[in-house]
Write a protein that holds these residues in place. Structure first.
Motif: not given
Length: 227
Positions: A225-227, A5-6, A176-177, A113-117
């Motif tokens: 970082i988010v991978a 979650t970004l 992550l913020v 594709a792989n994160h909720d933004i």
């Protein structure tokens, strides 16, 4: 995946707010038949920054900020103006500005594709939604969370608590913020127990007591970082 979650700030993180602000002030000054010099613009920028910091600290309300900033600004030059009318004009011009920060769309396309933004912003909701739409970035976001609608502003933990309650399956450890403001984005994340990324392309010195989890000077560095 460490972070699924970004939570992205908008201004000077994904969209170039400085360019939008300069455009809006130039249009406003053209409208009122005045010359906007670099010195006058810098005076406004510093005053506006100060007012938003007061708002973050809850020393003034959003309404006080928006209703009085042009009265205060032009008052410095000995002029009395209709501050609310100037504000309405300025805000309409501000909404026209939607220049992306370098690689913003490339980053969001890669991550979507792989994160909720999501967007987390203290900016005016209507203005931010228009800018995101016209920039082409809006489709990448599941939701836009604006303090004006929520009733709390970053860095208040209540802002992030609202966001957490609205996101199904929200997990602090997986969220992550990402933002450019130490006093708003990074401080808010820290107060709520979230990891954060300070986007610092100009390598400003951190003179606050708040420490981000990560610091980047290029948006695409977020991908590792988010991978």
């Amino acid at each position: 995946m460490k972070y699924s979650t970004l939570l992205f700030d908008v201004d000077d993180t994904l969209l170039n707010f400085q360019a939008s602000e300069q455009h809006a002030m130039q249009k406003l000054f053209e409208n009122i038949g005045e010359e906007l010099t670099p010195t006058i613009y810098e005076d406004y920028h510093e005053l506006n920054e100060h007012l938003w910091q007061q708002y973050e600290r809850k020393e003034i309300t959003r309404e006080q900020l928006l209703d009085t900033r042009f009265n205060l600004f032009f008052g410095k030059y000995g002029k009395q103006v209709d501050g609310q009318a100037y504000e309405a004009k300025y805000r309409s011009y501000l909404a026209e500005g939607h220049t992306q920060m370098p690689h913003a769309e490339e980053l969001l396309a890669d991550l979507s594709a792989n994160h909720d933004i999501y967007v987390v912003t203290n900016g005016i909701a209507k203005t931010q939604r228009r800018r995101l739409s016209e920039s082409g970035l809006a489709p990448y976001f599941t939701s836009v969370f604006a303090s004006e609608v929520i009733g709390y502003q970053k860095p208040d933990p209540a802002f992030f608590d609202y966001v957490a309650r609205k996101i199904n399956g929200f997990s602090k450890s997986a969220s992550l913020v990402i933002g450019d403001s130490l006093t708003s984005d990074i401080k808010g994340a820290s107060a709520y127990g979230l990891d954060s990324v300070w986007f610092n392309p100009h390598h400003q010195q951190n003179t606050t007591k708040t420490s981000p989890t990560y610091e980047i000077d290029h948006l695409l560095r977020l991908e590792s970082i988010v991978a």
